[in-house]
Design a protein around this motif. Sequence first.
Motif, mmCIF file in Angstrom:
data_model
loop_
_atom_site.group_PDB
_atom_site.id
_atom_site.type_symbol
_atom_site.label_atom_id
_atom_site.label_comp_id
_atom_site.label_asym_id
_atom_site.label_seq_id
_atom_site.Cartn_x
_atom_site.Cartn_y
_atom_site.Cartn_z
ATOM 1 N N ALA A 85 38.145 50.270 54.276
ATOM 2 C CA ALA A 85 38.437 48.773 54.090
ATOM 3 C C ALA A 85 37.390 47.863 54.600
ATOM 4 O O ALA A 85 37.349 46.632 54.028
ATOM 5 N N ALA A 86 36.466 48.077 55.346
ATOM 6 C CA ALA A 86 35.429 47.294 55.544
ATOM 7 C C ALA A 86 34.192 47.068 54.535
ATOM 8 O O ALA A 86 33.899 46.183 53.989
ATOM 9 N N MET A 87 33.936 48.221 53.789
ATOM 10 C CA MET A 87 33.141 48.217 52.717
ATOM 11 C C MET A 87 33.759 47.415 51.577
ATOM 12 O O MET A 87 32.867 47.245 50.618
ATOM 13 N N ASN A 88 35.171 47.482 51.639
ATOM 14 C CA ASN A 88 35.464 47.045 50.339
ATOM 15 C C ASN A 88 35.343 45.582 50.244
ATOM 16 O O ASN A 88 35.400 44.730 49.237
ATOM 17 N N GLU A 89 35.135 44.867 51.387
ATOM 18 C CA GLU A 89 34.868 43.436 51.478
ATOM 19 C C GLU A 89 33.282 43.241 51.208
ATOM 20 O O GLU A 89 33.247 42.202 50.518
ATOM 21 N N LYS A 90 32.641 43.852 51.768
ATOM 22 C CA LYS A 90 31.196 43.558 51.610
ATOM 23 C C LYS A 90 30.185 44.927 51.950
ATOM 24 O O LYS A 90 30.955 45.835 52.654
ATOM 25 N N TYR A 118 25.985 50.153 52.396
ATOM 26 C CA TYR A 118 26.866 50.708 51.662
ATOM 27 C C TYR A 118 28.135 49.945 51.014
ATOM 28 O O TYR A 118 28.616 49.241 51.721
ATOM 29 N N ARG A 119 28.337 50.363 49.947
ATOM 30 C CA ARG A 119 29.752 49.567 49.403
ATOM 31 C C ARG A 119 30.766 50.382 48.620
ATOM 32 O O ARG A 119 30.281 51.713 48.157
ATOM 33 N N ILE A 120 31.824 50.067 48.487
ATOM 34 C CA ILE A 120 32.830 50.913 47.672
ATOM 35 C C ILE A 120 32.199 51.178 46.090
ATOM 36 O O ILE A 120 31.749 50.053 45.626
ATOM 37 N N HIS A 121 32.343 52.141 45.779
ATOM 38 C CA HIS A 121 31.882 52.616 44.340
ATOM 39 C C HIS A 121 33.123 52.549 43.239
ATOM 40 O O HIS A 121 33.606 53.519 43.088
ATOM 41 N N ASN A 122 33.923 51.551 42.842
ATOM 42 C CA ASN A 122 34.761 51.308 42.266
ATOM 43 C C ASN A 122 34.407 50.445 40.827
ATOM 44 O O ASN A 122 35.376 49.711 40.342
ATOM 45 N N ASP A 123 33.286 50.383 40.499
ATOM 46 C CA ASP A 123 32.922 49.424 39.548
ATOM 47 C C ASP A 123 33.568 50.244 38.111
ATOM 48 O O ASP A 123 33.836 49.198 37.158
ATOM 49 N N PHE A 124 33.901 51.380 38.048
ATOM 50 C CA PHE A 124 34.340 51.846 36.503
ATOM 51 C C PHE A 124 35.718 51.291 36.403
ATOM 52 O O PHE A 124 36.171 50.629 35.362
ATOM 53 N N VAL A 125 36.694 51.599 37.345
ATOM 54 C CA VAL A 125 38.132 51.056 37.343
ATOM 55 C C VAL A 125 37.994 49.374 37.054
ATOM 56 O O VAL A 125 38.816 48.804 36.688
ATOM 57 N N GLN A 126 37.083 48.818 37.855
ATOM 58 C CA GLN A 126 37.085 47.195 37.744
ATOM 59 C C GLN A 126 36.856 46.728 36.659
ATOM 60 O O GLN A 126 37.091 45.469 36.368
ATOM 61 N N GLU A 127 36.082 47.368 35.828
ATOM 62 C CA GLU A 127 35.697 47.016 34.558
ATOM 63 C C GLU A 127 36.492 47.234 33.428
ATOM 64 O O GLU A 127 36.291 46.704 32.370
#
Length: 437
Positions: free
Chosen positions: A103-108, A159-168
């Motif tokens: 949840a924390a890494m999802n923000e920044k 470190y950050r959330i690695h959700n680039d694939f679904v976001q794009e």
Amino acid sequence: MAKESFDKEIQFLRMLVLTSGAYSRQQFAERLGISVHTFDKTLRHLKEVVAATYQQIPESQGKEFAETLRYSYFDSADPMLLFLFRAKSVKETESQRISLLLAAMNEKALTTMELLDVCSNSLPAESAQPDEKTIRNDLKYLEEVGVIMKEPGPRPFRYRIHNDFVQELTADELIDLYDFVDVMANTQVPSVQGYLLRDGLKKHMNRSSPSLASIDPFLYKYHYYSRILDEAHLFTLLKAIRSRKNVQFLYFSPKNSQSYASKNTNPLFERDMEGKQENTLPLKVVYDHQYGRWYLLSYNTRHGIKKYRMEGITHLEEGESADPDIFEEHLKELEQKITYSWLIDTGRPVTVQARFFNPGDLQPNFIKERVCLQGQWGQIMEETEESFIFEIVVNGTTEIKPWLRSFGSSCEVLTPHSLRNEMLTEWKEIIDYYESV
């Protein structure tokens, strides 16, 4: 949660599915090799697991406990018992901590020390507070499974959330991906990871646009509960095979009257325990599509090549590494033994001939198509307008017999005569069942 508890719940749920509640508490406990008190405690824990698993689902998608915990095949089209993997994939304390980190890494993007501060400020005071080493281990695990990524730059790393694939992905692309994962998870093995990916995609689609995931275009009826439950050991065994390591486990064969034994000091249960401690070198894992079963083929120093039904494996642990040359030698021996196995039979090779009758004028010829598709290395030796003769060399006839029997009157076994007589006896028994009363 300890591995022993996970094993107990797997066997508990397997029996609950197979018996459909026909056993009393006492019978159930005896079959599992546990006390009635442990039975009650396990059942309460499973109820808590189900409640915890589904409490975060939106109310419109929520399930009542009674509806969720349906164990009858006819009651549910969902792949039941999957909730066990959702809830038991990490310990409860790990689940709380990792949820906070994500949840924390999802923000920044955050550093290890910043994430440590987040946990210290957010976790309840009575719970165990993590240290820097624990947070680093969590980040390493999340990075290995692809959930987070390390941003480029100097130390300290962020470190950050690695959700680039679904976001794009566009809405249509998300739907196509979800449908593909849904089909593959329901038709291929192993399937548990596919189901978890499918559920994750559906939650993402609900967050972005609830209308995207409102309709499921495919509905499946799930046949084999054991297939899901046995995947709890599958990846441990595959890892041991890749790293050429021995494994130890407590094994209960299908003929045993018990299917589990708790690790305790109670002399009664120690005396009644019917499992056998095994130390073996895993060589291959085989899946039986006919019955939805997983098998482990391995080498044992006393008995040579041994076969285990994975549903009887409990308390599985990795052991010492084996010599690579010895591993390859045993693997080569196994491959030779199962060259003509319909599934895993290592018996004497025998030639089976069967006549298959064509379905009249129906086109396409679905009988011939199925024989050619499933007949493995067999060949069609002779063919007429009415029928064709199929020949195959297999290790023994036990494993091929259900396949031949599944063709009903469209199949006549010609040789060997022992198999032909077995089929005749079985069909006569079936005829007796249908005699008029």
